[in-house]
Scaffold this active site. Structure first.
Site, PDB file in Angstrom:
ATOM      1  N   PHE A 141       0.869  -1.185   0.000  1.00 14.63           N
ATOM      2  CA  PHE A 141       0.000   0.000   0.000  1.00 14.63           C
ATOM      3  C   PHE A 141       0.897   1.223   0.000  1.00 14.63           C
ATOM      4  O   PHE A 141       1.548   1.528   0.998  1.00 14.63           O
ATOM      5  CB  PHE A 141      -0.949   0.055   1.190  1.00 14.63           C
ATOM      6  CG  PHE A 141      -1.859   1.243   1.118  1.00 14.63           C
ATOM      7  CD1 PHE A 141      -3.002   1.213   0.339  1.00 14.63           C
ATOM      8  CD2 PHE A 141      -1.548   2.417   1.780  1.00 14.63           C
ATOM      9  CE1 PHE A 141      -3.833   2.322   0.228  1.00 14.63           C
ATOM     10  CE2 PHE A 141      -2.370   3.536   1.675  1.00 14.63           C
ATOM     11  CZ  PHE A 141      -3.515   3.485   0.897  1.00 14.63           C
ATOM     12  N   ASP A 226       9.582   3.079   1.657  1.00  9.95           N
ATOM     13  CA  ASP A 226       8.376   3.834   1.977  1.00  9.95           C
ATOM     14  C   ASP A 226       8.153   3.728   3.480  1.00  9.95           C
ATOM     15  O   ASP A 226       7.598   2.745   3.973  1.00  9.95           O
ATOM     16  CB  ASP A 226       7.183   3.271   1.197  1.00  9.95           C
ATOM     17  CG  ASP A 226       5.873   4.006   1.495  1.00  9.95           C
ATOM     18  OD1 ASP A 226       5.823   4.761   2.495  1.00  9.95           O
ATOM     19  OD2 ASP A 226       4.901   3.809   0.743  1.00  9.95           O
ATOM     20  N   LYS A 255       2.842  11.426   6.799  1.00  6.89           N
ATOM     21  CA  LYS A 255       2.050  11.222   8.009  1.00  6.89           C
ATOM     22  C   LYS A 255       2.620  11.937   9.232  1.00  6.89           C
ATOM     23  O   LYS A 255       2.394  13.110   9.434  1.00  6.89           O
ATOM     24  CB  LYS A 255       1.835   9.734   8.240  1.00  6.89           C
ATOM     25  CG  LYS A 255       0.958   9.092   7.164  1.00  6.89           C
ATOM     26  CD  LYS A 255       0.426   7.760   7.566  1.00  6.89           C
ATOM     27  CE  LYS A 255      -0.341   7.076   6.438  1.00  6.89           C
ATOM     28  NZ  LYS A 255      -1.566   7.788   6.048  1.00  6.89           N
TER      29      LYS A 255
END
Length: 401
Positions: A141, A226, A255
């Site tokens: 994801f 990531d 984030k």
């Protein structure tokens, strides 16, 4: 109808149904706790998918944002501003890198990493134009843009959004042999999550990340990590790659970099890699804006202390000990994770992930399900041990332990 019911009905009538949130409407929040419009308090064990690593309304971050709000919030990249150089220098230093490409959201940062790797492949490695390939892992994801879902194996994320962007090779996560076979002379990068978050907090086999690092060095391929969810303290280290002593060629961050205040993301790499860009070839109006930089500078300062990494490691050990006991009861089939991050597979006899999440909500605890049977636990790193234990007690009660 209650106020909660009215607000949910209005939201469902006036917004696209691309999410299926739990039926709670949050009005205020502080630290690890949220309060809804009815005045009910909830322990947040999701932390905005790690965007709230430092808790809701962290005073240092709110003060940094408020001070910057009184000065300047946006200039665009048409002009310099006085927080930009400091942000880039400090983030590069935190990562042990040289250059920063600031963006806003995680998906934008991943897209930027893909573009960077391709351009590096053509300009530095010498791959023929249009032939660049990037190897990714199944069950990944990395976001929801058209290019990113082109290399997703999740039908919900991918179906009915074609035609898809070419240039990606998908191999099983954790399979170093398959990775080695997929890398060719046209491969410019390997893009991986050091721990797969949305897939259910999947931790790769020991030695996998180190093996990927060795392979990419051997084949002159960029290793892109990531760390949008796994980075910035979540796993007990600044970066999840550190658990195997690995330093990638490029970090993709987001984030928690915005402290739960504003969206902030970045690609961080060497001058050789990010130096391939020239003016006009890539950009973002809001990327690296003064407000974002001010908040992120404070986030970096907080991480430099090591306090949050140490807290995640210590409380994470406690969390996983407690979850191991729960697994031994047979109520859950598997527990995975590192630090204050766990994926818990609920045994079918005790409900789906959604059903368990709803029952926990009724007991004042907020988590979120994924892929049917799994719930994720990722509290703010500022959570107290007492509150964490209380939340785990509610989970035991829901499962009848």
């Amino acid at each position: 109808m209650t106020r909660t019911e009215v607000l949910i009905a209005s939201a469902e009538a006036n917004s696209a149904h691309n999410y299926h949130p739990l039926p709670v409407v949050v009005a205020t929040a502080d630290g690890a706790w949220m309060t809804d419009v009815e005045g009910r308090r909830f322990l947040d064990l999701l932390a905005g998918y790690s965007a709230l690593n430092f808790g809701h309304r962290n005073r240092r971050l709110i003060d940094a944002a408020r001070a910057q709000l009184e000065r300047v919030t946006l200039t665009s990249r048409a002009f310099h501003h006085d927080r930009f150089a400091e942000f880039c220098a400090q983030l590069a230093e935190l990562c042990g890198m040289e250059m920063v490409l600031p963006m806003n959201t995680g998906a934008e940062a991943v897209e930027s990493a893909v573009k960077t790797a391709r351009k590096w492949g053509y300009k530095v490695k010498g791959v023929l134009d249009g032939m660049a390939k990037i190897v990714v892992a199944s069950d990944n994801f990395h976001g929801r843009t058209t290019t990113i879902i082109s290399f997703s194996t999740d039908p919900e994320a991918r179906a009915d959004f074609g035609p898809y962007t070419p240039g990606f090779e998908i191999v099983p996560y954790g399979d170093l042999t398959a990775m080695r076979e997929a890398v060719t002379e046209n491969t410019v990068a390997v893009l991986l999550e050091p721990i797969q978050g949305e897939a259910g907090v999947l931790v790769p086999p020991a030695g996998y990340l180190a093996g990927v690092r060795e392979l990419t060095r051997e084949r002159n391929v960029l290793f892109i990590a990531d760390e949008i969810q796994s980075g910035l303290g979540r796993t007990g280290r600044t970066f999840a790659c550190e658990h195997e002593g690995v330093v990638p060629d490029m970090y993709v961050l987001g984030k928690a970099l915005g402290g739960g205040v504003v969206p902030v993301s970045a690609v961080v790499s060497s001058a050789e890699v990010l130096g391939v860009f020239r003016p006009g070839e890539h950009g973002s109006t809001f990327g690296g804006n003064p407000l974002a930089c001010a908040v992120a500078i404070e986030v970096i300062a907080m991480l430099r202390s090591g306090e949050f990494q140490a807290r995640s490691a210590e409380l994470g050990e406690h969390l996983h000990r407690e979850l191991a006991v729960l697994r031994d009861t047979g109520r859950v089939t598997q527990v995975r994770g590192r630090g204050l991050w766990a994926g818990i597979d609920i045994a079918p006899a005790y409900g789906t992930g959604r059903e368990v999440s709803e029952k926990l909500m009724d007991r004042g605890v907020l988590v979120k399900d994924t892929h049917g049977a799994t719930i994720r636990i990722a509290p703010p790193l500022v959570i107290s041990k007492e509150d964490l234990d209380w939340g785990l007690a509610q989970l035991r009660a829901v499962l009848g332990v």
